[in-house]
Write a protein that holds these residues in place. Sequence first.
Motif, PDB file in Angstrom:
ATOM      1  N   MET A 105       0.880  -1.235  -0.018  1.00  0.00           N
ATOM      2  CA  MET A 105      -0.167   0.151  -0.009  1.00  0.00           C
ATOM      3  C   MET A 105       0.786   1.328  -0.058  1.00  0.00           C
ATOM      4  O   MET A 105       1.736   1.389   0.782  1.00  0.00           O
ATOM      5  CB  MET A 105      -0.822   0.042   1.228  1.00  0.00           C
ATOM      6  N   ILE A 106       0.674   2.196  -0.899  1.00  0.00           N
ATOM      7  CA  ILE A 106       1.148   3.528  -0.798  1.00  0.00           C
ATOM      8  C   ILE A 106       0.547   4.512  -0.148  1.00  0.00           C
ATOM      9  O   ILE A 106      -0.641   4.549   0.071  1.00  0.00           O
ATOM     10  CB  ILE A 106       1.582   3.981  -2.252  1.00  0.00           C
ATOM     11  N   HIS A 163      -1.381   7.766   1.217  1.00  0.00           N
ATOM     12  CA  HIS A 163      -2.492   8.525   0.502  1.00  0.00           C
ATOM     13  C   HIS A 163      -2.311   9.903   0.502  1.00  0.00           C
ATOM     14  O   HIS A 163      -3.039  10.839   0.113  1.00  0.00           O
ATOM     15  CB  HIS A 163      -3.951   8.452   1.130  1.00  0.00           C
ATOM     16  N   THR A 166      -7.904   8.520  -7.280  1.00  0.00           N
ATOM     17  CA  THR A 166      -6.635   7.663  -6.875  1.00  0.00           C
ATOM     18  C   THR A 166      -6.501   7.593  -5.488  1.00  0.00           C
ATOM     19  O   THR A 166      -6.223   6.812  -4.881  1.00  0.00           O
ATOM     20  CB  THR A 166      -5.464   8.085  -7.749  1.00  0.00           C
ATOM     21  N   ARG A 213      -8.840   5.465  -3.955  1.00  0.00           N
ATOM     22  CA  ARG A 213      -8.677   4.120  -4.079  1.00  0.00           C
ATOM     23  C   ARG A 213      -7.636   3.702  -3.066  1.00  0.00           C
ATOM     24  O   ARG A 213      -7.529   2.573  -2.694  1.00  0.00           O
ATOM     25  CB  ARG A 213      -8.341   3.762  -5.615  1.00  0.00           C
ATOM     26  N   ILE A 214      -6.729   4.338  -2.954  1.00  0.00           N
ATOM     27  CA  ILE A 214      -5.435   4.169  -2.118  1.00  0.00           C
ATOM     28  C   ILE A 214      -6.180   3.832  -0.522  1.00  0.00           C
ATOM     29  O   ILE A 214      -5.548   2.955  -0.014  1.00  0.00           O
ATOM     30  CB  ILE A 214      -4.431   5.308  -2.133  1.00  0.00           C
ATOM     31  N   ARG A 215      -7.026   4.455  -0.276  1.00  0.00           N
ATOM     32  CA  ARG A 215      -7.693   4.613   0.788  1.00  0.00           C
ATOM     33  C   ARG A 215      -8.571   3.325   1.193  1.00  0.00           C
ATOM     34  O   ARG A 215      -8.378   2.680   2.381  1.00  0.00           O
ATOM     35  CB  ARG A 215      -8.322   5.833   1.411  1.00  0.00           C
ATOM     36  N   HIS A 249      -7.702  -0.905  -1.557  1.00  0.00           N
ATOM     37  CA  HIS A 249      -6.525  -1.608  -1.473  1.00  0.00           C
ATOM     38  C   HIS A 249      -6.650  -2.893  -1.601  1.00  0.00           C
ATOM     39  O   HIS A 249      -5.208  -3.413  -1.840  1.00  0.00           O
ATOM     40  CB  HIS A 249      -5.735  -0.925  -0.257  1.00  0.00           C
ATOM     41  N   GLN A 289     -10.279  -4.570  -5.772  1.00  0.00           N
ATOM     42  CA  GLN A 289      -9.650  -3.971  -7.174  1.00  0.00           C
ATOM     43  C   GLN A 289     -10.379  -4.933  -7.996  1.00  0.00           C
ATOM     44  O   GLN A 289     -10.927  -4.072  -9.276  1.00  0.00           O
ATOM     45  CB  GLN A 289      -8.466  -4.054  -6.942  1.00  0.00           C
ATOM     46  N   HIS A 315       0.775  10.931 -10.794  1.00  0.00           N
ATOM     47  CA  HIS A 315       0.823   9.424 -10.198  1.00  0.00           C
ATOM     48  C   HIS A 315       2.148   9.258  -9.636  1.00  0.00           C
ATOM     49  O   HIS A 315       2.226   7.999  -8.618  1.00  0.00           O
ATOM     50  CB  HIS A 315       0.497   8.408 -11.320  1.00  0.00           C
ATOM     51  N   GLN A 345       2.647   7.951  -5.665  1.00  0.00           N
ATOM     52  CA  GLN A 345       3.264   6.601  -5.190  1.00  0.00           C
ATOM     53  C   GLN A 345       4.529   6.932  -4.156  1.00  0.00           C
ATOM     54  O   GLN A 345       5.160   6.000  -3.715  1.00  0.00           O
ATOM     55  CB  GLN A 345       3.568   5.813  -6.499  1.00  0.00           C
ATOM     56  N   THR A 366       6.357   2.861   3.720  1.00  0.00           N
ATOM     57  CA  THR A 366       4.929   2.652   2.941  1.00  0.00           C
ATOM     58  C   THR A 366       4.931   1.373   2.346  1.00  0.00           C
ATOM     59  O   THR A 366       6.101   1.045   1.902  1.00  0.00           O
ATOM     60  CB  THR A 366       4.826   4.091   2.222  1.00  0.00           C
TER      61      THR A 366
END
Length: 799
Positions: free
Chosen positions: A72-73, A75, A390, A393-395, A398, A403, A598, A602, A799
């Motif tokens: 996970m990257i 947010h 995005t 989506r990250i929050r 994941h 997905q 993006h 990341q 991260t």
Amino acid sequence: MNMANITKKVSWSSRGDDSARGEATPLLNGTEEVRYTRQPSGGLFHISRLSTVDLEEEITSEEDSVRTRPNMIPHNEKLLSLKYESLDYDNIENQLFLEEERRMSHMGFRCLEISRWVICGLIGFLTGLIACFIDIVVEKLAGIKYIVVKQNIEKFTEVGGLSISLILWAVLNSSLVMVGAIIVAFFEPIAAGSGIPQIKCYLNGVKIPRVVRLKTLMVKVFGVICSVAGGLAVGKEGPMIHSGAVVAAGVSQGRSTSLKKDFKIFEYFRRDTEKRDFVSAGAAAGVSAAFGAPVGGVLFSLEEGASFWNQMLTWRIFFASMISTFTLNFFLSIYNNKTGDLSNPGLINFGRFDSDSVAYNLYEIPLFIIMGAIGGLLGALFNFLNYWLTIFRIRYVHRPCLQVIEAMLVAAVTATVSFTMIYFSNDCQPLGQDQTKDDYPLQLFCADGEYNSMATAFFNTPERSVRSLFHNPPGSYNPLTLGLFTLTYFFLACWTYGLTVSAGVFIPSLLIGAAWGRLFGILLSYFTSGSSIWADPGKYALIGAAAQLGGIVRMTLSLTVIMVEATGNVTFGLPIMLVLMTAKIVGDYFAEGLYDIHIKLQSVPFLHYEAPATSHWLTAREVMSSPVTCFNKVEKVGTIVNTLSNTSTNHNGFPVVIQIPDSDEPGMVCGLILRSQLIVLLKHKVFVERARTRLSQRKLQLKDFRDAYPRFPPIQSIHVSQDERECMMDLSEFMNPTPYTVPQETSLPRVFKLFRALGLRHLLVVDSENRVVGLVTRKDLARYHMGKHGLEELQLAQT
């Protein structure tokens, strides 16, 4: 020095010395620590400095969740990830390297140069084959799907029950997308998206784990086939750039580490510097195969991809691009039973614009510039919406299962929206002869001999839709059809980009721009009472397509050449360039380019061309990492093993010093040695005692280091007995005796320029007596950037 001018501050001593754990250096307990510890032992020296704010306080609350979700990257774009390592673009000129260079004859160097050309030719050939395979399979799958749905729709048009056709279309799309999403989410997540941001980071010097693996290539190819055939608002051209880069990384090494197969060729090129140049060629070959634009591919690699360039690289990359285009066109012409016809310009056939029938006048230039501004605004809106999507989506999306579900949902919604707009559209156009062969027109409720115009935009692959918008005669679309299509496809494409599927944004952007560009041309003819100078809206579709793509990805020169080569019309070179420049200027005012967004999301430590403005007052002493772990020229094996195994000192570069007798201060710098080199030395037991007792069978060579590249074994896989821990290791033959150093008073821009231009991984900071006081790594420089309130400092976190 007043440090209050920096908005956010973090602890100097809480940063790793390029120490984020990567695939090559997993730690003993599988965890990572940020804080350094000062544990002097043997010949180790630790240089410490005061800390201002402890970063551990910022990340402790999330530590458990981060460790349970290592992929996970963050947010928060204000973070910089410590998980990314750097690539060693600086050659290690140790004694082994110099001896090998001296032994090599002039003919040997000529053979190496010939080998580079051969590798570039192989890269182009294989990339062209992959592009041909993708194109054929996508056309076959999409053709079968469209024919089945078309027949079903025609069956139920008169008798009712079109809801069954809608369900069939949605199920077919969702099934294909589900397969593509599963192989990406569960087998190789790095294959998601177009891959251009990842390749851009790799060429910048950042080691993105698994980005150029064979498995990544396989998932990328089959994933993009499923995505495009599944009806998503995506294109297959963007992923070709990633595919070409993976091919280049594999071919240039003469072996496959995934398949554990070594062909014993191209061993000289097994280092990051050489691989970087070939990856640049692979990215250009991918562009060339996608658009049939060899020159555009070279310029794309130069403008958007590569961070390092030289003149000879230009010709080798152009050669790879030419071979890629020729290979694709040759095999496609054979497949289409047109042997000898090499006119197909790549994966997307824009079609040839006739200069006599489609031209522009000078008084149209202001209109083109206005279209460029519109493209910049719409591109900035696209990027802004995709940015927040995005973040969401990250929050919240994941997990791989979520997905896959999201990708299937988007596929079903896309099919539903397309079907609904086709169903309610009454834009009927006469059926042309060419459409019965190449397209899949739907009659629906139109009269015999007519087809639904909205179906031409929605009920085809995106490439076919772009071509129809460029070349269909005037009157093929009414303004309402184009307006509704632009609006819906804009939001569908924005929602789609960032899904866990292999997909690109090039073709959706071109399709959106071609739609509103053609609408722009139609409206012009209305406002001027049908004047003949606005007779062909196809040229406005071309200008709109360039404006929209330029507004999203912010390419200028390379995209101009790509569009000119792909359409075969040099006449539009000037207006396209003006449009792209306008789109970039307007777009940059509101938001960054999509790829840059993006990369930032990341948390990649990406280094731009210049240091942040107003950063001259910062010096190397303020930005460097400390403490620094140093070794003596002759060091105890146990000390080296302990250092490499210690999770709190997971460094990848170690200054080698000459110890000052009877002093606690570190010695003077005499070299630099990498973790990967020490791993190889420990693996081969290169100890002083073994050399004296002639236990060593042979002298260690550069081949031993190249054989271990790029997946150097972890330290825990190397067994060192208790007796061997008491041995000594002489580092003088293997270290780089001439590392780059800067005085501690050097300004940040000078440090940045030296580090960035030379592609360094470590830059030593020394005092007036040449004693090491700190170490500058990529993360030390990347964490400074210009924000809304001036110079800001990003926070560093695992991260």
